[in-house]
Design a protein around this motif. Structure first.
Motif, PDB file in Angstrom:
ATOM      1  N   ASN A  32       9.057  26.620  -9.794  1.00  0.00           N
ATOM      2  CA  ASN A  32       9.162  25.627 -10.232  1.00  0.00           C
ATOM      3  C   ASN A  32       8.370  24.365  -9.772  1.00  0.00           C
ATOM      4  O   ASN A  32       8.967  23.994  -9.079  1.00  0.00           O
TER       5      ASN A  32
ATOM      6  N   ASP B 149       7.544  21.547 -10.611  1.00  0.00           N
ATOM      7  CA  ASP B 149       7.909  20.059 -10.839  1.00  0.00           C
ATOM      8  C   ASP B 149       9.080  20.118  -9.727  1.00  0.00           C
ATOM      9  O   ASP B 149       9.337  18.174  -9.579  1.00  0.00           O
ATOM     10  N   ASN B 150       9.847  20.751  -9.550  1.00  0.00           N
ATOM     11  CA  ASN B 150      10.961  20.950  -8.250  1.00  0.00           C
ATOM     12  C   ASN B 150       9.969  20.091  -6.888  1.00  0.00           C
ATOM     13  O   ASN B 150      10.118  19.756  -5.935  1.00  0.00           O
ATOM     14  N   ILE B 151       8.563  20.791  -6.655  1.00  0.00           N
ATOM     15  CA  ILE B 151       7.731  20.691  -5.871  1.00  0.00           C
ATOM     16  C   ILE B 151       7.370  19.827  -5.562  1.00  0.00           C
ATOM     17  O   ILE B 151       6.611  18.927  -4.133  1.00  0.00           O
TER      18      ILE B 151
ATOM     19  N   HIS C 292       6.428  16.122  -5.899  1.00  0.00           N
ATOM     20  CA  HIS C 292       7.374  14.575  -5.012  1.00  0.00           C
ATOM     21  C   HIS C 292       6.903  13.677  -5.906  1.00  0.00           C
ATOM     22  O   HIS C 292       5.419  13.608  -6.698  1.00  0.00           O
TER      23      HIS C 292
ATOM     24  N   GLU D  57      -0.325  20.265 -12.375  1.00  0.00           N
ATOM     25  CA  GLU D  57      -0.093  21.802 -11.505  1.00  0.00           C
ATOM     26  C   GLU D  57      -1.562  22.330 -11.699  1.00  0.00           C
ATOM     27  O   GLU D  57      -1.051  22.873 -11.093  1.00  0.00           O
TER      28      GLU D  57
ATOM     29  N   THR E  89       6.639  22.135   1.489  1.00  0.00           N
ATOM     30  CA  THR E  89       8.113  22.303   0.571  1.00  0.00           C
ATOM     31  C   THR E  89       8.055  23.618  -0.209  1.00  0.00           C
ATOM     32  O   THR E  89       9.661  24.202   0.128  1.00  0.00           O
TER      33      THR E  89
ATOM     34  N   ILE F 260      10.949  26.456   0.723  1.00  0.00           N
ATOM     35  CA  ILE F 260      11.762  26.642  -0.946  1.00  0.00           C
ATOM     36  C   ILE F 260      11.255  28.624  -0.478  1.00  0.00           C
ATOM     37  O   ILE F 260      12.310  29.430  -0.822  1.00  0.00           O
TER      38      ILE F 260
END
Length: 191
Positions: A33, A35-37, A39, A59, A121, A125
């Protein structure tokens, strides 16, 4: 008759390989996702730098650089050409139309630090996922978190030619500096 049979066999083989191959895009969207990666400060900086609405989403631009690294392309143009011939890759990036190389280059130069943070990031993950899948392979795999290489003066051969010219000029004006430098170099090599 033989040609039609070969073509039919090829089509069957091609279709079975497409069905059997894992779908990278589905797996990526299922497990990652962005959006989570990405910032929130990066999002804010990207969307506030232009007064009008951006043509390409953040994105989409990040996915472009993910593809660039997956295919190990050195130049943006190589990935852009690939997007021109593959509607699946273009769709994965979320591009309705492919951006110009200068847009990609400006994005990369302006947001270099932020893009590198996204890739760091991303590795943080995915690394536990790789370890969970195969502990041995994860211990021997190398993770490159640079994201991409920015165009810097040190990558230009003219930069080294300039340094050499400067060194020669200094040596001409003061031979003691050259002698001291050679002495230090020899001492370093001996030790």
């Amino acid at each position: 008759m033989i040609t039609l049979k070969k073509q039919s066999t090829f089509n069957n083989l091609h279709n079975s390989n497409i069905k059997a191959a894992p779908n990278f895009f589905e797996l990526f969207n299922q497990y990652i996702n962005l959006d989570n990666i990405i910032h929130p400060s990066f999002k804010q900086r990207y969307y506030l730098t232009v007064s009008s609405k951006r043509k390409y989403s953040l994105e989409s631009m990040i996915k472009f650089f993910i593809l660039k690294n997956i295919f190990n392309h050195i130049h943006y143009v190589d990935t852009l050409r690939l997007l021109q011939i593959s509607k699946e890759l273009k769709s994965f990036c979320g591009f309705d139309e492919i951006p110009h190389a200068s847009q990609i280059s400006r994005f990369a130069n302006k947001f270099l630090k932020n893009i590198n943070e996204v890739f760091h990031t991303f590795v943080d993950i995915t690394n536990p996922m790789v370890k969970e899948h195969n502990q041995f392979l994860s211990s021997i795999l190398i993770a490159d978190t640079t994201g991409f290489e920015a165009y810097v003066k040190e990558n230009n051969p003219k930069y080294y030619e300039t340094l050499l010219r400067k060194a020669k000029n200094i040596a001409k004006t003061n031979s003691n500096i050259l002698f001291a430098g050679i002495t230090q170099l020899v001492a370093f090599i001996i030790n």
